[in-house]
Design a protein around this motif. Structure first.
Motif, PDB file in Angstrom:
ATOM      1  N   ARG A 101       0.818  -1.201   0.000  1.00 15.79           N
ATOM      2  CA  ARG A 101       0.000   0.000   0.000  1.00 15.79           C
ATOM      3  C   ARG A 101       0.863   1.267   0.000  1.00 15.79           C
ATOM      4  NH1 ARG A 101      -4.169   0.347   4.597  1.00 15.79           N
ATOM      5  NH2 ARG A 101      -4.731   2.164   3.342  1.00 15.79           N
ATOM      6  N   ARG A 117       2.615   4.505  -0.794  1.00 10.33           N
ATOM      7  CA  ARG A 117       2.278   5.601  -1.703  1.00 10.33           C
ATOM      8  C   ARG A 117       3.318   6.692  -1.490  1.00 10.33           C
ATOM      9  NH1 ARG A 117       1.068   9.931  -4.183  1.00 10.33           N
ATOM     10  NH2 ARG A 117      -1.066  10.424  -4.844  1.00 10.33           N
ATOM     11  N   GLU A 164      -6.096   9.569  -1.049  1.00 13.03           N
ATOM     12  CA  GLU A 164      -5.720   8.187  -0.754  1.00 13.03           C
ATOM     13  C   GLU A 164      -4.424   8.094   0.057  1.00 13.03           C
ATOM     14  OE1 GLU A 164      -3.209   9.315  -4.174  1.00 13.03           O
ATOM     15  OE2 GLU A 164      -5.232   9.755  -3.484  1.00 13.03           O
ATOM     16  N   ARG A 209      -2.040   8.104   3.076  1.00 10.42           N
ATOM     17  CA  ARG A 209      -2.107   7.940   4.525  1.00 10.42           C
ATOM     18  C   ARG A 209      -1.027   8.781   5.195  1.00 10.42           C
ATOM     19  NH1 ARG A 209      -0.627   1.968   5.081  1.00 10.42           N
ATOM     20  NH2 ARG A 209       0.936   2.779   3.636  1.00 10.42           N
TER      21      ARG A 209
END
Length: 213
Positions: free
Chosen positions: A28, A30, A146, A148
């Motif tokens: 995940r 990013r 999106e 985090r």
């Protein structure tokens, strides 16, 4: 089990789960682009007056690669000699080296509590709910919904890679005790190399075409 070894509750290398394979799941991670970083900085400035502590924490996350809990619960006693001496990070005590900008931010904060970022009553650090509430608003306005808060740590590592820092150095900056933890950034390094190869190829091909004409 690993944390139990780190804190001395189990003998070293006694983790019975060390040979178990993790359930595969897509990564995940990013990474912010430079343009996204600039946009985020602009949005943070607009929220500074009403969410000063949360905004300052987010800025320090971008500048240090620390985890949100390490900055949010920071004590003034942990900031000295231009460094952060974290007593209890995820991997145990560690030293965080600070840039001049990060030091300037900390030096200009009022010292009214044992915590650098106290809650309103000064009896506890700023709550995680308050920080994440600010982050959700900021990231929406920055058009990165999106992303985090933990991705700012990944972005810190990616910027360091772009500037030519080695994975070993980045691992030390992030406080990775196990070098294999830093290897997850190797795919980003590979993409940088692929881009470099494409750029060199296009340049050489352009030169070849010029000489042919």
């Amino acid at each position: 089990m690993r944390q139990a070894e780190i804190h001395g509750y189990r003998e070293v290398n006694s983790n019975p789960c060390s040979r178990l394979r993790r359930y595969p799941c897509p990564g995940r991670e990013r990474f912010l682009t430079f343009d996204e970083f600039l946009q985020l900085s602009k949005v943070l400035k607009t929220h500074e007056s009403r969410s000063y502590h949360s905004v300052t924490i987010i800025r320090l996350l971008l500048l240090t690669g620390c985890r949100q809990s390490e900055i949010r619960t920071l004590h003034w006693s942990e900031y000295r000699e231009g460094h952060l001496f974290l007593r209890d990070s995820k991997t145990g005590p560690r030293t965080v080296w600070l840039s001049s900008i990060a030091r300037s931010i900390l030096d200009n904060l009022p010292q009214k509590s044992r915590w650098v970022f106290p809650a309103n009553d000064d009896t506890a650090p700023l709550s995680v709910e308050t920080l994440y509430r600010c982050w959700r608003v900021v990231r929406a306005e920055a058009e990165i919904p999106e992303v985090r808060l933990h991705d700012l740590r990944h972005s810190y590592a990616s910027f360091a890679l772009r500037k030519g820092e080695t994975l070993l150095t980045i691992g030390r900056l992030l406080g990775h005790r196990d070098p294999s933890t830093t290897l997850k950034y190797i795919h980003f390094c590979d993409s940088m190399e692929r881009n470099a190869v494409e750029t060199i190829g296009k340049t050489l091909n352009a030169d070849r075409c010029t000489h042919q004409h």
